[in-house]
Design an enzyme around this catalytic site. Structure first.
Site, short mmCIF file in Angstrom:
data_model
loop_
_atom_site.label_atom_id
_atom_site.label_comp_id
_atom_site.label_asym_id
_atom_site.label_seq_id
_atom_site.Cartn_x
_atom_site.Cartn_y
_atom_site.Cartn_z
N HIS A 1 36.48 37.97 30.70
CA HIS A 1 35.23 37.04 30.41
C HIS A 1 33.98 37.92 30.34
O HIS A 1 32.98 37.39 30.52
CB HIS A 1 35.12 36.66 31.97
CG HIS A 1 36.29 35.84 32.10
ND1 HIS A 1 36.69 35.18 33.55
CD2 HIS A 1 37.15 34.96 31.42
CE1 HIS A 1 37.39 34.35 33.28
NE2 HIS A 1 37.93 34.09 32.15
N PRO B 1 44.99 37.40 50.06
CA PRO B 1 44.95 36.87 51.31
C PRO B 1 45.50 35.40 51.22
O PRO B 1 46.18 34.82 52.36
CB PRO B 1 43.56 37.11 51.68
CG PRO B 1 43.01 37.91 51.25
CD PRO B 1 43.52 37.78 49.78
#
Ligand code: APR
Length: 233
Positions: free
Chosen positions: A109, A202
């Site tokens: 990006h 997570p």
């Protein structure tokens, strides 16, 4: 791990930089929770109000400049030094992989540390920030060399990423929500080519099912556990 695999790909997203103090884009405290990307991170916004887009990116640069690479960036860079066939493919524009010592980083990006003037094919890197003169010689705006929403990715960059993913024997995907394409579909290329696969995040993601192993932990803790020899770097 290092003895078993010869071609590791680290595929990273914004979660890799969280422990450096840089917020993610989505989820709690995410950039797009506080800023509408349609006003700050797309070509239409830039054409409509370049100063506003420039101010936003100057604020992001100031924050990133005040942050340091974290252990995750340092472990990845160290592994690339020890195993030169290691690839780093990142969606991040913060340059922290490079500041940690990585020298070959595929920036899907773009980079917040690069500017371009498309019409003249000009590119400026590592400029001082905030930039005093936001326009180049032709009185045209310097454009952040970032892939904004709606922009195509650079084809050569895509080809490089695909080549790394097709050849790797281990893919470690770290800190991406896997909701932005075409980046989100890239890990599957490594899966289809028989690589071993680990996701570090997570939270569960839409591509978690692709991975042989999902480590629900932070980037630096998970990489320290995977590569204990690098626990102290
Ligand atoms: N360690 C690892 N992962 C983490 C951590 C951490 N400490 N903290 C959060 N994460 C995870 C989140 O659970 C989330 O899945 O990082 C992910 C960050 O997701 P996004 O903010 O969507 O970032 P990313 O996936 O890189 O975004 C992709 O979207 O806005 C565009 O172009 C921008 O490159 C960006 C793209």
């Amino acid at each position: 791990m290092l003895n078993k695999y010869k071609r590791i790909v680290f595929f990273t997203g914004a979660g890799t930089s969280v422990e450096s103090g840089i917020p993610t884009y989505r989820g709690a405290g995410g950039v797009w929770k506080n800023y509408n990307y349609q006003e700050y991170a797309c070509q239409e916004a830039f054409l409509r109000n370049p100063e506003k887009v420039w101010d936003f990116h100057d604020r992001r640069r100031a924050l990133i400049k005040s942050c340091e690479p974290n252990r995750a960036h340092r472990i990845i860079a160290e592994i690339q030094k020890l195993r030169p066939k290691t690839s780093i493919i990142t969606q991040n524009i913060d340059g922290l992989h490079q500041r940690a010592g990585a020298d070959r980083v595929v920036e899907l990006h773009g980079s917040i540390w690069r500017l371009r003037y498309q019409e003249k094919g000009l590119l400026v890197e590592n400029f001082e920030t905030p930039l005093k003169e936001r326009k180049c010689a032709d009185n045209a705006w310097w454009r952040p060399d970032i892939v904004w929403f709606g922009d195509p990715l650079n084809q050569a960059t895509i080809n490089t990423a695909l080549s790394c993913l097709e050849k790797c024997d281990l893919l470690i995907c770290i800190g991406t929500s896997a909701v932005v394409y075409p980046a989100a579909q890239m890990p599957e290329i490594a899966v289809n080519n028989g690589a071993d696969t680990i996701e570090i995040n997570p939270e569960k993601t839409p591509i978690s099912h692709l991975f042989q192993r999902c480590i629900r932990d932070s980037a630096s803790r998970a990489l320290t556990a995977l590569f204990p020899d690098f626990a102290e770097i």
